[in-house]
Design a protein around this motif. Structure first.
Motif, PDB file in Angstrom:
ATOM      1  N   ARG A   1      39.519  42.808  32.091  1.00 38.73           N
ATOM      2  CA  ARG A   1      39.591  41.188  32.283  1.00 38.73           C
ATOM      3  C   ARG A   1      39.685  40.910  33.622  1.00 38.73           C
TER       4      ARG A   1
ATOM      5  N   TYR B   1      39.968  37.798  36.238  1.00 35.96           N
ATOM      6  CA  TYR B   1      40.153  36.736  36.507  1.00 35.96           C
ATOM      7  C   TYR B   1      39.806  36.088  38.172  1.00 35.96           C
TER       8      TYR B   1
ATOM      9  N   ARG C   1      36.703  35.888  33.545  1.00 33.82           N
ATOM     10  CA  ARG C   1      37.413  34.644  33.087  1.00 33.82           C
ATOM     11  C   ARG C   1      37.474  33.787  34.399  1.00 33.82           C
TER      12      ARG C   1
ATOM     13  N   VAL D   1      38.566  30.414  36.321  1.00 38.88           N
ATOM     14  CA  VAL D   1      39.471  29.452  36.274  1.00 38.88           C
ATOM     15  C   VAL D   1      39.591  28.414  37.655  1.00 38.88           C
TER      16      VAL D   1
ATOM     17  N   PHE E   1      46.728  29.515  38.574  1.00 38.40           N
ATOM     18  CA  PHE E   1      46.628  30.869  38.308  1.00 38.40           C
ATOM     19  C   PHE E   1      48.073  31.672  37.898  1.00 38.40           C
TER      20      PHE E   1
ATOM     21  N   VAL F   1      44.174  34.731  42.748  1.00 37.68           N
ATOM     22  CA  VAL F   1      43.054  35.437  42.259  1.00 37.68           C
ATOM     23  C   VAL F   1      42.542  36.302  43.364  1.00 37.68           C
TER      24      VAL F   1
END
Length: 224
Positions: A3, A5, A32, A34, A41, A50
């Motif tokens: 996953r 981000y 993902r 954001v 974060f 990130v």
């Protein structure tokens, strides 16, 4: 499954690097996204920044840390040849930690076209160093990618620069110009760029950075 981000595709150069590497090398992951914002974060990233990779509970942050973590699990992200691998790691690390003027004055903003203010010698020095690195890699290792025949981690680290050069109209000599075009033509790069243009988020800080850089003459981003 991994996953990953990331933040807004229009702005986040750091997010692009591992995202592009994963996509171009066919490594499955869940994205993902954001959006930028105060504390956005902190719920998943130890650094509050990130990109951040979650591998079934193993959290890996920072684009270089993520790249090395992936390289331990997937062959070929760095070159097999020792000399090419050493060069690629040094070039990627230099990109990761250097080029401060280019980062400051030519911030990532995929959807704009800006005419830079003149008299930015520090930016010119950074651009010249990027060109020198690209020429060295292409000439030493035969291209079409920086460390040889395969797209790899070092190319992913320089991918945001190819978008910056486009946004700020920075002309390049050959073979650097051709290399930048190859980066922008990658299927995953095209997908990132199209998604960036479709975003309607606007982050005031990032927009102010563009205004300081020079004269905005085109904005290709969606509105709404």
């Amino acid at each position: 499954m991994y996953r990953l981000y990331i933040a807004n595709k229009n702005y986040s150069s750091w997010s692009l690097r591992p995202w592009l590497l994963l996509r171009e090398r066919g490594i499955a992951f869940e994205e993902r996204l954001v959006p930028f914002g105060a504390g956005a974060f902190e719920g998943f990233s130890p650094s509050g920044k990130v990109p951040c990779l979650d591998d079934d509970g193993t959290i890996v942050w920072d684009s270089l840390g993520i790249t090395e973590y992936l390289a331990e699990r997937h062959a070929g992200l760095w070159p097999e040849d020792g000399a090419a691998r050493a060069w690629a790691r040094c070039a990627a690390a230099e990109m990761h930690s250097g080029f401060g003027a280019l980062r400051e004055y030519c911030t990532m903003n995929c959807g704009v076209r800006v005419r830079l203010e003149p008299q930015r010698p520090a930016v010119d020095r950074d651009v010249a160093r990027v060109i020198a690195l690209w020429h060295e890699g292409l000439e030493r290792f035969g291209g079409p990618w920086l460390a040889g025949a395969l797209f790899g981690a070092v190319d992913a680290f320089f991918a945001p620069v190819a978008l910056r050069f486009q946004s700020y109209g920075i002309a390049l000599p050959e073979p650097a110009a051709g290399y930048a075009e190859r980066l922008r033509a990658l299927p995953a790069m095209r997908a990132w760029y199209e998604a960036a243009l479709a975003e309607t988020w606007r982050d005031p800080g990032h927009e102010e950075e563009v205004a300081r850089a020079g004269t905005l003459f085109a904005d290709l981003r969606a509105t709404g």
